[in-house]
Design a protein around this motif. Sequence first.
Motif, PDB file in Angstrom:
ATOM      1  N   ARG A 168       0.826  -1.204   0.000  1.00  9.66           N
ATOM      2  CA  ARG A 168       0.000   0.000   0.000  1.00  9.66           C
ATOM      3  C   ARG A 168       0.861   1.256   0.000  1.00  9.66           C
ATOM      4  O   ARG A 168       2.051   1.212   0.337  1.00  9.66           O
ATOM      5  CB  ARG A 168      -0.957   0.015   1.198  1.00  9.66           C
ATOM      6  CG  ARG A 168      -0.262   0.103   2.509  1.00  9.66           C
ATOM      7  CD  ARG A 168      -1.234   0.026   3.671  1.00  9.66           C
ATOM      8  NE  ARG A 168      -0.455   0.099   4.886  1.00  9.66           N
ATOM      9  CZ  ARG A 168      -0.691   0.892   5.905  1.00  9.66           C
ATOM     10  NH1 ARG A 168      -1.749   1.677   5.882  1.00  9.66           N
ATOM     11  NH2 ARG A 168       0.085   0.917   6.966  1.00  9.66           N
ATOM     12  N   ILE A 170       1.030   5.174   1.455  1.00  5.32           N
ATOM     13  CA  ILE A 170       0.510   6.009   2.544  1.00  5.32           C
ATOM     14  C   ILE A 170       0.824   7.469   2.207  1.00  5.32           C
ATOM     15  O   ILE A 170       1.986   7.890   2.221  1.00  5.32           O
ATOM     16  CB  ILE A 170       1.155   5.628   3.893  1.00  5.32           C
ATOM     17  CG1 ILE A 170       0.920   4.136   4.170  1.00  5.32           C
ATOM     18  CG2 ILE A 170       0.599   6.488   5.028  1.00  5.32           C
ATOM     19  CD1 ILE A 170       1.871   3.540   5.189  1.00  5.32           C
ATOM     20  N   ARG A 233      -6.011   0.671  -1.674  1.00  3.21           N
ATOM     21  CA  ARG A 233      -4.625   0.418  -1.241  1.00  3.21           C
ATOM     22  C   ARG A 233      -3.831   1.712  -1.096  1.00  3.21           C
ATOM     23  O   ARG A 233      -2.609   1.703  -1.050  1.00  3.21           O
ATOM     24  CB  ARG A 233      -3.949  -0.553  -2.204  1.00  3.21           C
ATOM     25  CG  ARG A 233      -4.402  -1.992  -1.874  1.00  3.21           C
ATOM     26  CD  ARG A 233      -4.026  -2.981  -2.925  1.00  3.21           C
ATOM     27  NE  ARG A 233      -2.606  -3.084  -3.134  1.00  3.21           N
ATOM     28  CZ  ARG A 233      -2.053  -3.694  -4.188  1.00  3.21           C
ATOM     29  NH1 ARG A 233      -2.843  -4.237  -5.107  1.00  3.21           N
ATOM     30  NH2 ARG A 233      -0.763  -3.765  -4.314  1.00  3.21           N
ATOM     31  N   MET A 247       4.827   7.572   2.019  1.00  2.00           N
ATOM     32  CA  MET A 247       5.514   6.305   2.277  1.00  2.00           C
ATOM     33  C   MET A 247       4.920   5.208   1.401  1.00  2.00           C
ATOM     34  O   MET A 247       3.779   5.313   0.956  1.00  2.00           O
ATOM     35  CB  MET A 247       5.313   5.852   3.723  1.00  2.00           C
ATOM     36  CG  MET A 247       5.522   6.909   4.753  1.00  2.00           C
ATOM     37  SD  MET A 247       5.247   6.197   6.389  1.00  2.00           S
ATOM     38  CE  MET A 247       4.649   7.621   7.253  1.00  2.00           C
ATOM     39  N   GLU A 249       4.514   0.949   1.593  1.00  2.00           N
ATOM     40  CA  GLU A 249       4.716  -0.283   2.364  1.00  2.00           C
ATOM     41  C   GLU A 249       4.800  -1.454   1.384  1.00  2.00           C
ATOM     42  O   GLU A 249       3.933  -1.598   0.517  1.00  2.00           O
ATOM     43  CB  GLU A 249       3.555  -0.488   3.333  1.00  2.00           C
ATOM     44  CG  GLU A 249       3.743  -1.716   4.194  1.00  2.00           C
ATOM     45  CD  GLU A 249       2.600  -1.937   5.186  1.00  2.00           C
ATOM     46  OE1 GLU A 249       1.823  -0.994   5.432  1.00  2.00           O
ATOM     47  OE2 GLU A 249       2.495  -3.063   5.678  1.00  2.00           O
ATOM     48  N   PHE A 250       5.832  -2.274   1.544  1.00  2.00           N
ATOM     49  CA  PHE A 250       6.033  -3.421   0.659  1.00  2.00           C
ATOM     50  C   PHE A 250       5.589  -4.705   1.350  1.00  2.00           C
ATOM     51  O   PHE A 250       5.395  -4.717   2.570  1.00  2.00           O
ATOM     52  CB  PHE A 250       7.506  -3.504   0.246  1.00  2.00           C
ATOM     53  CG  PHE A 250       7.924  -2.313  -0.594  1.00  2.00           C
ATOM     54  CD1 PHE A 250       7.755  -2.319  -1.969  1.00  2.00           C
ATOM     55  CD2 PHE A 250       8.445  -1.170   0.010  1.00  2.00           C
ATOM     56  CE1 PHE A 250       8.106  -1.200  -2.740  1.00  2.00           C
ATOM     57  CE2 PHE A 250       8.802  -0.059  -0.754  1.00  2.00           C
ATOM     58  CZ  PHE A 250       8.631  -0.080  -2.129  1.00  2.00           C
ATOM     59  N   ARG A 251       5.457  -5.772   0.583  1.00  2.22           N
ATOM     60  CA  ARG A 251       4.856  -6.964   1.174  1.00  2.22           C
ATOM     61  C   ARG A 251       5.754  -7.687   2.169  1.00  2.22           C
ATOM     62  O   ARG A 251       5.285  -8.506   2.952  1.00  2.22           O
ATOM     63  CB  ARG A 251       4.333  -7.915   0.100  1.00  2.22           C
ATOM     64  CG  ARG A 251       5.346  -8.466  -0.853  1.00  2.22           C
ATOM     65  CD  ARG A 251       4.619  -9.412  -1.802  1.00  2.22           C
ATOM     66  NE  ARG A 251       5.498  -9.896  -2.852  1.00  2.22           N
ATOM     67  CZ  ARG A 251       5.108 -10.693  -3.808  1.00  2.22           C
ATOM     68  NH1 ARG A 251       3.851 -11.089  -3.857  1.00  2.22           N
ATOM     69  NH2 ARG A 251       5.946 -11.112  -4.715  1.00  2.22           N
ATOM     70  N   GLY A 253       7.067  -6.160   4.583  1.00  2.00           N
ATOM     71  CA  GLY A 253       6.962  -5.399   5.835  1.00  2.00           C
ATOM     72  C   GLY A 253       7.806  -4.137   5.835  1.00  2.00           C
ATOM     73  O   GLY A 253       7.700  -3.317   6.743  1.00  2.00           O
ATOM     74  N   SER A 254       8.667  -3.957   4.824  1.00  2.00           N
ATOM     75  CA  SER A 254       9.462  -2.722   4.756  1.00  2.00           C
ATOM     76  C   SER A 254       8.578  -1.542   4.392  1.00  2.00           C
ATOM     77  O   SER A 254       7.661  -1.677   3.576  1.00  2.00           O
ATOM     78  CB  SER A 254      10.532  -2.830   3.660  1.00  2.00           C
ATOM     79  OG  SER A 254      11.495  -3.767   4.007  1.00  2.00           O
ATOM     80  N   VAL A 255       8.897  -0.408   5.009  1.00  2.00           N
ATOM     81  CA  VAL A 255       8.205   0.839   4.636  1.00  2.00           C
ATOM     82  C   VAL A 255       9.281   1.842   4.242  1.00  2.00           C
ATOM     83  O   VAL A 255      10.184   2.120   5.009  1.00  2.00           O
ATOM     84  CB  VAL A 255       7.382   1.400   5.817  1.00  2.00           C
ATOM     85  CG1 VAL A 255       6.718   2.716   5.431  1.00  2.00           C
ATOM     86  CG2 VAL A 255       6.330   0.396   6.270  1.00  2.00           C
TER      87      VAL A 255
END
Length: 391
Positions: A168, A170, A233, A247, A249-251, A253-255
């Motif tokens: 997603r 942000i 998303r 920002m 967010e990648f799958r 968990g990294s942002v």
Amino acid sequence: MKRKGVAVLGATGSVGRNALDVIARFPRRFRATALCAGSNGRALASLARIFRPDVVCLWEGDEKALRKELPRGTRLLFGEQGMSEAVCAGNADIVLAAASGISSIRPVIAAAKGGKRIALANKELLVTAGKFLTAAARRGGAEILPVDSEHSAVFQAIGGSRRDDILRVILTASGGPFRNHTLSQMRSATVPEALGHPTWRMGAKITVDCATMMNKGLEVIEATWLFGLPAGRIDVLIHPQSVIHSMVEFRDGSVLAQMGVPDMRIPIGYALAYPERLPMELPRLRPHRMETWGFEAPDRKRFPALSLAYAAAETGGTAPAVLNGANEEAVRAFLSRRIGFTDIVRIVDRVLSGWSESFTARSLPDVLAADTLSRRDARERISSVRRTFPS
Ligand code: NDP
Ligand code: MG
């Protein structure tokens, strides 16, 4: 290195002047080939005397007066046809789309078909005609590079990542001048209060949009087109300091976030020079001098524009054009003290919920017709508001 020609639409405005500042700082890299504005011929002529473009184009205005003030050798063009000619000219490599409103839609689509790089500040164009502008860019092999600071941040954070890896986006929002106001305080908000943006200096229309948070709603729709993601998303997060510009967010968990001082010359310079970065001599971010970096969820009750924008994105077709057209009319009415602050979003809501036409958008004329109809409906509703407003 070949100097890049830049056609600046909205040259006399807030983004346009920031772009000209960037161009002036890097005369070996960029040259303003065309300067276009709405009706302020005097301001356009004085910019023409500094930047010596090949052409200037005014949407409407006094031809005789302007011609006298132009430097020798600068051609003068008018209206949509003139703007199309200015942006499609062979010497323009980049078109900075920063005219307010949607009147530049056909010239910008023509430039995209012609394969020009579009440095896009004007979100209303994507909101209204995203389907047709992105299709023209695909066909013409044109890149659309975001100038809107949040979208520039997202673009930078995505970098070379695969679309499938993005969970997603942000989008951050300052929350505007009324972030901590109650609804009843907002009802009596004045124009100067609405124009008092806490962190960014911008044109009046977008500043009022920040106060209602319609700006963030429009940015959600803008992001759907730029990044090929559904509105579901794309989240909005209030971050009052406007240091984190957005920002991703990648799958795993990294942002990834992009940060910087709030200065439009940074995203403008990035879109002009991409994939390079310009050695900008601007005030730098000093994170250790900042006491707090806050984050909060937006309050959809006090800022219903956000929900309206998500709903329009979900409906798709002409719905975002209806939202945008009604909003432009309502903001104009607020700025001229004909309606109150909270009437803006109320009118947009009424226009959308009372829409009896289809939302199907098969062609550009479909969305332009919806835009016209929506404005007419909004103007009727505005004229039936009978109260007095604080100035
Ligand atoms: P301003 O109100 O400061 O400037 C608007 C510019 O558009 C002026 O140059 C104006 O000319 C010109 N213009 C108006 N109508 C026409 C027309 N029909 N044809 C050609 N030019 C026209 O706006 P901003 O610079 O703040 O915003 C411009 C766009 O960029 C908007 O779409 C906004 O949403 C977007 N944007 C702005 C940001 C900002 O920091 N300001 C940030 C992100 C996006 P004239 O002077 O003659 O009226
Ligand atoms: Mg923005």
